[in-house]
Design an enzyme around this catalytic site. Structure first.
Site, PDB file in Angstrom:
ATOM      1  N   GLY A 175       0.787  -1.216   0.000  1.00  0.00           N
ATOM      2  CA  GLY A 175       0.000   0.000   0.000  1.00  0.00           C
ATOM      3  C   GLY A 175       0.827   1.278   0.000  1.00  0.00           C
ATOM      4  N   HIS A 176       0.122   2.402  -0.044  1.00  0.00           N
ATOM      5  CA  HIS A 176       0.770   3.703  -0.166  1.00  0.00           C
ATOM      6  C   HIS A 176       1.567   4.078   1.081  1.00  0.00           C
ATOM      7  CE1 HIS A 176      -3.226   4.613   1.616  1.00  0.00           C
ATOM      8  NE2 HIS A 176      -2.517   5.439   2.359  1.00  0.00           N
TER       9      HIS A 176
END
Length: 342
Positions: A239-240
């Site tokens: 994820g980010h």
């Protein structure tokens, strides 16, 4: 390649047998045939060496005893596994191909290609992007704008690299991987999900390998970073704003939510799941199918969902397996107590 030549290239010393024979392939210890070299990497496989038809075998000095078949050439070395891997590279080289820039590739007028770059058909490279010396961009790859790819990289077919991504040297990205897509971020307001803009990017350091169909999201504002020497398996979701340290191993089907930190040398086994804003310490081990919702101390080994110290988790599982028997005993005792009360 003659056994003597192979030994020289792989830091081994021939012992026994006829070292002037030629070797044409490498094989595992259970299937090796004549003119092939194998390896004894673990003493539990020594039983297969007794009847092996292999011509040569990489072996540690401590394993070279009287149980070795007559005629088998031993390649004695300090690290048989690494010597064998070197032999595999020598005996099974990657097929050579003519390096060129395909006429079917689409390159922006501001794209920069360094020396000896190969660009396959149907590749698309955007504005102000650059590819370093001796890198290979295979068919169907899409590279966005302002992307930097270092030297000696290999980008396999159908990889997508979004704008502003930074790829270091000696990086391998396997087919279908997506680098720099938007993170999964939304705010719920007025009974609807409002998308959070992601204007960050992805930075991948040198000597990283990323598996097929793995997705690494861009940062919301800053960068998602993968440290030097880390290896990410197939079908991983990262994820980010995650920060992955050096020499980290992330195995297949693992999912890491946003804004996590994974320390140097940590290992996440298959199907590990990590909640957002979690810190996993250096050299920690998250065992397969574990769910991480809290920080993991450096060097810890955790298992289960929610994950806990592996020894505690295993004791709990062992106790749980005895539950049917304990329930039966409880019912028997309950019946006896009832009978005595009556």
């Amino acid at each position: 390649m003659l056994i003597t030549e192979l030994a020289q290239h792989c830091n081994a010393i021939p012992k026994g047998g006829d070292a002037t024979q030629a070797i044409n392939a490498a094989a595992d210890i259970m299937s090796a045939q004549a003119l092939q070299v194998t390896v004894l990497s673990d003493s539990k496989y020594k039983k297969y060496l007794k009847d092996s038809k292999a011509t040569a075998c990489f072996i540690h000095e401590s394993q070279a005893d009287d149980e070795i078949p007559e005629g088998l050439v031993l390649l004695v070395c300090s690290d048989p596994e690494i010597s064998f891997l070197n032999a595999v590279k020598l005996l099974h080289p990657e097929p050579a191909f003519k390096r060129s820039v395909s006429e079917h590739a689409v390159l922006a007028d501001t794209t920069t290609l360094a020396y000896d770059v190969h660009v396959g058909p149907f590749v698309s490279i955007g504005q102000y992007s650059s590819v370093g010396d001796s890198s290979t961009i295979e068919a169907g790859v899409r590279i966005g704008n302002h992307v930097t790819i270092g030297k000696n990289c290999r980008i396999h077919p159908n990889v997508v690299i979004y704008d502003h991504s930074v790829i270091g040297n000696n990086v391998i990205i396997h087919a279908g991987a997506i680098i720099g897509a938007d993170g999964f971020g939304y705010k719920f307001r007025d009974n609807q999900h409002i998308k959070v803009p992601h204007v960050g990017h992805v930075e991948i350091a040198d000597h990283v390998e990323i598996g097929a169909n793995t997705c690494i999201d861009r940062g919301a504002l800053g960068a998602t970073r993968i440290g030097m020497g880390s290896k990410i398996d197939n079908l991983v979701q990262l994820g980010h704003n995650n920060v992955v340290g050096r020499n980290v191993i992330i195995c297949g089907q693992s999912g890491i939510s946003g804004s996590c930190t994974i320390g140097d040398g940590a290992i996440l086994a298959g199907s590990a799941g990590v909640a957002d804003h979690v810190n996993i310490g250096s050299r920690a081990v998250v065992m397969a199918r574990s769910g991480i919702s809290a920080d993991v101390e450096p060097g810890a080994q955790v298992f289960g969902s929610p994950a806990k110290d592996r020894k505690v988790a295993w004791r709990e599982l062992a106790a749980l397996s005895k539950l049917p028997e304990l329930l039966q005993k409880f019912k028997s005792l309950e019946s006896r107590v009832k009978h005595l009360e009556e």
